[in-house]
Design a protein around this motif. Structure first.
Motif, short mmCIF file in Angstrom:
data_model
loop_
_atom_site.label_atom_id
_atom_site.label_comp_id
_atom_site.label_asym_id
_atom_site.label_seq_id
_atom_site.Cartn_x
_atom_site.Cartn_y
_atom_site.Cartn_z
N SER A 117 0.93 -1.15 -0.06
CA SER A 117 0.22 -0.08 0.01
C SER A 117 0.89 1.15 0.09
O SER A 117 2.01 1.14 0.02
CB SER A 117 -0.77 -0.02 1.34
OG SER A 117 -0.15 0.29 2.47
N SER A 118 0.25 2.51 -0.20
CA SER A 118 0.82 3.85 -0.22
C SER A 118 0.22 4.39 1.12
O SER A 118 -0.71 4.46 1.54
CB SER A 118 0.81 4.52 -1.35
OG SER A 118 1.39 4.03 -2.42
N PRO A 119 1.43 4.90 2.01
CA PRO A 119 0.90 5.25 3.28
C PRO A 119 0.68 6.98 2.95
O PRO A 119 1.50 7.57 2.33
CB PRO A 119 2.03 5.17 4.32
CG PRO A 119 3.23 4.84 3.51
CD PRO A 119 2.60 4.63 1.95
N TYR A 120 -0.34 7.43 3.79
CA TYR A 120 -0.55 8.94 3.86
C TYR A 120 -0.86 9.35 5.05
O TYR A 120 -1.60 8.76 5.98
CB TYR A 120 -1.65 9.15 2.68
CG TYR A 120 -1.26 9.01 1.46
CD1 TYR A 120 -0.54 9.94 0.35
CD2 TYR A 120 -2.03 7.76 0.79
CE1 TYR A 120 -0.40 9.53 -0.93
CE2 TYR A 120 -1.42 7.39 -0.34
CZ TYR A 120 -0.73 8.11 -1.44
OH TYR A 120 -0.65 7.81 -2.54
N PHE A 121 -0.49 10.81 5.36
CA PHE A 121 -1.07 11.32 6.65
C PHE A 121 -1.83 12.44 6.21
O PHE A 121 -1.50 13.40 5.19
CB PHE A 121 0.16 11.82 7.33
CG PHE A 121 1.12 10.80 7.88
CD1 PHE A 121 0.76 9.61 7.99
CD2 PHE A 121 2.55 11.12 8.43
CE1 PHE A 121 1.51 8.47 8.27
CE2 PHE A 121 3.12 10.19 9.01
CZ PHE A 121 3.09 8.96 8.78
N VAL A 122 -2.91 12.75 6.74
CA VAL A 122 -4.01 13.83 6.61
C VAL A 122 -4.02 14.51 7.91
O VAL A 122 -4.32 14.14 8.97
CB VAL A 122 -5.30 13.26 6.23
CG1 VAL A 122 -6.07 14.65 6.25
CG2 VAL A 122 -5.21 12.67 5.03
#
Length: 231
Positions: A117-122
């Motif tokens: 997966s690709s990790p993202y922070f919001v």
């Protein structure tokens, strides 16, 4: 445009008790794979209804469903955290960050599906704009949308994760309370982050935020859990 699908974060127990869970609210109104609305609705065509889509205090003006916002803009939205209970939140999405497992998850033992997966922070600022105490609740209606028009829930952790806690709202979060939050999202199959979407039900025309992805903010610690061991 493909129909919106909802895809929960991977379920699994990682080193340090990092638990990626898929939670649904008590009302059972989570949008599903057959959603008919899309996050591409234009704010220019969204119009405020004479009657709010949920009962809110008289001094609250909700952001029209279908509004398209930029990162840094604020929306006032309502949802039902459980049956017969209405929560009102002012949400400002402040920053979208793309990170990597090497950069932010050093010391965690991750399974193959997670690493794919690709990790993202919001990062967002959230204020309780209603009359319901929302203490301890997850921001479940706030998703990201990937390149396949799929809604993805944020992940939760069973122990401390310093780079981006992805925790529920503070235990004391009554009317007027404000909190800065950071949520972790894992987009399957190396997916993209194309928008942040507030969509509490399948029928709701979502409020969305878009903006440029930034480099991840550095935080103290290496992101390890209390016990850096395999689950």
């Amino acid at each position: 445009m493909r129909p919106l699908r909802t895809r929960a974060a991977f379920a699994g127990l990682l080193a340090g008790s990092l638990l990626l869970t898929a939670c649904s609210d008590d009302s059972g109104n989570e949008p599903d794979a057959e959603g008919s609305s899309s996050p591409s609705s234009s704010a220019g065509t969204a119009s405020a209804s004479a009657t709010p889509y949920l009962p809110v205090p008289d001094d609250v003006e909700l952001t029209p469903p279908g509004s398209e916002l930029e990162v840094g803009e604020e929306a006032v939205v309502a949802y039902e955290p459980k049956q017969d209970q209405v929560g009102v939140l002012s949400i400002r999405v402040d920053r979208l960050e793309r990170t990597s497992f090497k950069e932010s998850f050093s010391g965690w033992q991750l399974d193959k599906a997670t690493r794919n997966s690709s990790p993202y922070f919001v990062r967002a600022t959230v204020t309780n704009a209603g009359e319901t105490n929302l203490g301890g609740r997850r921001l479940q209606p706030l998703y990201i949308v990937d390149g396949n028009n799929t809604l993805i829930e944020h992940s939760s952790f069973a122990s401390r994760f310093d780079p981006c806690p992805s925790a529920p709202l503070p235990k004391k979060f009554g009317p007027g309370k404000k909190a800065e939050v950071c949520l972790v999202y894992l987009a399957p199959d190396k997916g993209d982050l194309t928008a942040v979407s507030f969509r509490p039900t399948q029928e709701f025309n979502p409020v969305t935020w878009t903006g440029e992805l930034q480099k991840v903010k550095k935080a103290g610690g290496k992101g390890k859990g209390k016990n850096n061991q395999r689950g």
